[in-house]
Every structure is written in C-alpha cells, then in structure tokens.
Write a protein that holds these residues in place. Structure first.
Motif, mmCIF file in Angstrom:
data_model
loop_
_atom_site.group_PDB
_atom_site.id
_atom_site.type_symbol
_atom_site.label_atom_id
_atom_site.label_comp_id
_atom_site.label_asym_id
_atom_site.label_seq_id
_atom_site.Cartn_x
_atom_site.Cartn_y
_atom_site.Cartn_z
ATOM 1 N N VAL A 124 0.935 -1.523 0.022
ATOM 2 C CA VAL A 124 -0.079 -0.072 0.093
ATOM 3 C C VAL A 124 0.951 1.342 0.093
ATOM 4 O O VAL A 124 0.515 2.359 -0.297
ATOM 5 C CB VAL A 124 -0.844 -0.043 1.309
ATOM 6 N N GLN A 125 2.196 1.254 0.179
ATOM 7 C CA GLN A 125 2.881 2.590 0.295
ATOM 8 C C GLN A 125 3.766 2.563 -0.859
ATOM 9 O O GLN A 125 4.941 3.414 -0.840
ATOM 10 C CB GLN A 125 3.909 2.255 1.787
ATOM 11 N N GLN A 126 3.290 1.838 -2.028
ATOM 12 C CA GLN A 126 4.199 2.068 -3.320
ATOM 13 C C GLN A 126 4.277 3.607 -3.472
ATOM 14 O O GLN A 126 5.323 4.068 -3.870
ATOM 15 C CB GLN A 126 3.455 1.441 -4.366
ATOM 16 N N GLY A 127 3.293 4.360 -3.799
ATOM 17 C CA GLY A 127 3.458 5.586 -4.087
ATOM 18 C C GLY A 127 4.173 6.383 -3.128
ATOM 19 O O GLY A 127 5.016 7.167 -3.809
ATOM 20 N N ALA A 128 4.070 6.312 -1.785
ATOM 21 C CA ALA A 128 4.773 7.242 -0.904
ATOM 22 C C ALA A 128 6.429 6.850 -1.161
ATOM 23 O O ALA A 128 7.154 7.736 -0.914
ATOM 24 C CB ALA A 128 4.329 6.989 0.550
ATOM 25 N N ALA A 178 0.351 -7.236 -13.707
ATOM 26 C CA ALA A 178 -0.732 -6.676 -14.597
ATOM 27 C C ALA A 178 -2.050 -7.665 -14.474
ATOM 28 O O ALA A 178 -3.162 -6.869 -14.769
ATOM 29 C CB ALA A 178 -0.258 -6.213 -15.988
ATOM 30 N N LEU A 179 -1.913 -8.876 -14.082
ATOM 31 C CA LEU A 179 -2.946 -9.611 -14.278
ATOM 32 C C LEU A 179 -3.354 -9.935 -12.934
ATOM 33 O O LEU A 179 -4.168 -10.889 -12.192
ATOM 34 C CB LEU A 179 -2.801 -10.682 -15.083
ATOM 35 N N ALA A 180 -2.583 -9.114 -12.078
ATOM 36 C CA ALA A 180 -2.926 -9.448 -10.377
ATOM 37 C C ALA A 180 -2.796 -10.857 -9.964
ATOM 38 O O ALA A 180 -3.679 -11.507 -9.096
ATOM 39 C CB ALA A 180 -4.542 -8.908 -10.040
ATOM 40 N N ASN A 181 -1.635 -11.490 -10.450
ATOM 41 C CA ASN A 181 -1.259 -12.755 -9.951
ATOM 42 C C ASN A 181 -2.455 -13.872 -10.343
ATOM 43 O O ASN A 181 -2.679 -14.726 -9.778
ATOM 44 C CB ASN A 181 -0.963 -12.942 -8.530
ATOM 45 N N SER A 268 -5.713 -1.498 0.535
ATOM 46 C CA SER A 268 -5.522 -2.502 1.912
ATOM 47 C C SER A 268 -6.082 -3.867 1.603
ATOM 48 O O SER A 268 -5.537 -4.808 1.853
ATOM 49 C CB SER A 268 -5.899 -1.883 3.061
ATOM 50 N N GLU A 269 -7.420 -3.907 1.040
ATOM 51 C CA GLU A 269 -7.922 -5.315 0.813
ATOM 52 C C GLU A 269 -7.093 -5.981 -0.125
ATOM 53 O O GLU A 269 -7.208 -7.202 0.160
ATOM 54 C CB GLU A 269 -9.449 -5.245 0.440
ATOM 55 N N ARG A 274 -3.431 -10.239 -1.403
ATOM 56 C CA ARG A 274 -2.301 -10.741 -2.177
ATOM 57 C C ARG A 274 -1.201 -11.530 -1.332
ATOM 58 O O ARG A 274 -0.776 -12.567 -1.496
ATOM 59 C CB ARG A 274 -1.491 -9.309 -2.474
ATOM 60 N N SER A 275 -1.212 -11.231 0.011
ATOM 61 C CA SER A 275 -0.272 -11.661 1.196
ATOM 62 C C SER A 275 -0.662 -13.081 1.435
ATOM 63 O O SER A 275 -0.042 -13.948 1.903
ATOM 64 C CB SER A 275 -0.183 -10.773 2.339
ATOM 65 N N GLY A 276 -1.913 -13.472 1.240
ATOM 66 C CA GLY A 276 -2.681 -14.909 1.500
ATOM 67 C C GLY A 276 -2.554 -15.863 0.291
ATOM 68 O O GLY A 276 -3.031 -16.891 0.510
ATOM 69 N N LEU A 277 -2.109 -15.425 -0.781
ATOM 70 C CA LEU A 277 -1.859 -16.365 -2.126
ATOM 71 C C LEU A 277 -1.048 -17.331 -1.840
ATOM 72 O O LEU A 277 0.093 -17.095 -1.024
ATOM 73 C CB LEU A 277 -1.619 -15.510 -3.433
ATOM 74 N N ALA A 278 -1.149 -18.472 -2.358
ATOM 75 C CA ALA A 278 -0.395 -19.525 -2.379
ATOM 76 C C ALA A 278 0.825 -19.201 -3.004
ATOM 77 O O ALA A 278 1.039 -18.421 -3.992
ATOM 78 C CB ALA A 278 -0.943 -20.839 -3.048
#
Length: 280
Positions: A124-128, A178-181, A268-269, A274-278
């Motif tokens: 979530v902090q990519q931009g900052a 770009a395909l969101a995994n 955030s969602e 993303r962090s829960g993906l296998a």
C-alpha cells in the motif's frame, strides 16, 4: 525485448544465461534487468513448513555478493547483458533508502559500470516510497534511480499518480502483476470478483480479444507509459498476452474508464488478499 530476472527467482539468471548462449544472442539484441536483496531459500520445495521461500536483506554485504553472482552469469554494462539492476522490493521497513553505504555503492555501480539503477515496489505504500526514492541523488547531484517496477492493474490502481510523476521526471516505469497474479482472470472464483469478471468478459468479447490481453492493454495505455511485464508460462500464454499489443489501437477511452471504475478495489484489501495467495 526485455527479460526480468532476480537472484531470488530460483535459477532464473542461470536459465536465462544458458538460453542467451544457446541462441547466440548479444547484449545488443535485448535488455535484461535483475534484482538484489532477496536470497532464495526454498531449494525447489513448495512446502517449506511455514518457513519463507526467500529472505530479504538490503545490506551492503548482500548487494556486493549478489552483484558478483549476477555479473558472473550475465555480465553488465557495455559488454554484458544486465542493463538495469534493481533493489528488490524496497520498503520503509527495510530502510534501504536511508542506508548511505548501499546508496553510495549503487551510485558507484551506475557511474563506473554504466548500469542503470532501479527499485521494485509492493504494498500500500508504493506511491509514498516512490516519491521518497525520486529525491535520492548520486554524489554528483544526478538522480540515482533510472527505473521503477511497481504493481499496477485494474484492481490495484493506487500507485498511478506516483508513477506518472516518476515518468515525467525521466524514470522508466515497469509494471508487474498486471493480471494481479491471476486474480484478473477466470481463475479467480471469488464471489466478490464475479461482477468484475462479467464486465471484463463483455468488453473482451466486444473487442474480439481475451480478458488477459484486455487487462494488459489497459496497463499499457496508462499515461505513465509503462513497459508491462508478462508472466507467461507457456506458448499459449505468450500468444494470448501479445494480443494486448494489437488491441492498443482499438481500446477506446470509454471502455477503459468503465473498467477502471468497475474493477478498482481498496488497496489495503488488495494487498491483504495478495499476502494470502499460495506461493506457487
């Protein structure tokens, strides 16, 4: 053509080096970008018993060791293949943008070896973090970073303005995921995604293309003029992904804006999911 590898992607550098040699390619034929900062620990095991598959370490020692390993396989500068060397997943927590010795070493690599320097971002902090990175200077006053690789897709659009600012300052933008995994394809069976998938399929049908090509084309059409990575794993994926190039001329603003609005999710969602993906 641009090839994206990293020290922590298993034997990706070794595989690419062998492929380049077998086909007789020279550094003038293509571009290669690699990364340092993670080291691979899985030894090709998917189930690590809860232990990480890769470990992050943004230290001067890790930079030196991994740069030597990358050079041994692919070379760098005018006589080698690696034209871009990136900090792998820079974060505020790793403190790499405040680590003077690392930043000075990267600046030295840029000056003495002619290698462009970049960083990759996630979360979530990519931009900052990108805004902070744009302020980092070499000893001669020139910007340190020549490129940024960040996540942007129809679901996660929050870094868009920061990427525009980077591009306007001469930084090459590279888009990953770009395909969101796979979450922007039919593989995503989440009930919350169904209405978005219906909109994507409808637009793809109207444009006589595939959903993956449509999502890639939307990323390519953004004002930050990104090089968009394909995660293709087989010939069929390559052929389907490549349709995005042909689609660009036919993708209209109304369709794209509708998809941007329909598919956008809370950052955030997105990153929690993303962090829960296998891992594999």
């Amino acid at each position: 053509r641009y090839f994206d590898v990293a020290r922590s992607y298993g034997k990706s550098e070794e595989f690419l080096a062998g492929w380049l040699e077998n086909r007789g390619h020279t550094p003038q034929d293509l571009l290669v970008g690699s990364k340092w900062g993670y080291y691979y620990t899985a030894d090709w095991q998917v189930d690590m018993g809860g232990q990480p598959h890769e470990v992050k370490e943004h230290s001067l020692e890790r930079l030196g060791a991994q740069w030597s390993e990358t050079q041994a396989l692919l070379g760098s500068g005018g006589s080698g293949f690696v034209t871009l060397y990136q900090i792998h997943s820079a974060t505020k927590e790793s403190g790499v943008l405040q680590c003077g010795p690392v930043l000075r070493a990267l600046a030295d690599m840029k000056q003495r070896q002619g290698c462009q320097i970049g960083l990759t971002l996630s979360g979530v902090q990519q931009g900052a973090l990108l805004a902070e990175a744009l302020l980092v200077r070499c000893p001669d006053g020139e910007p340190l970073f020549d490129a940024v690789q960040a996540t942007w897709n129809l679901l996660e659009q929050s870094a868009g303005y920061a990427l525009e600012a980077a591009q306007s300052n001469g930084v090459q933008v590279i888009v990953k995921e770009a395909l969101a995994n796979g979450r922007l394809t039919s593989r995503n069976t989440s009930p919350a995604f169904l209405h978005k998938l219906r909109a994507l399929k409808k637009a793809a049908h109207q444009l006589d293309t595939t959903v993956d090509a449509l999502c890639l084309a939307c990323a390519m059409a953004q004002p930050f003029n990104a090089m968009v990575l394909s995660g293709a794993a087989c010939i069929e994926h390559v052929e389907s992904n490549y349709k995005a190039v042909q689609l660009l001329e036919r993708l209209d603003n109304v369709t794209m804006e509708t998809l941007l609005e329909t598919c956008r999710t809370d950052p955030s969602e997105y990153w929690n999911e993303r962090s829960g993906l296998a891992w594999n």
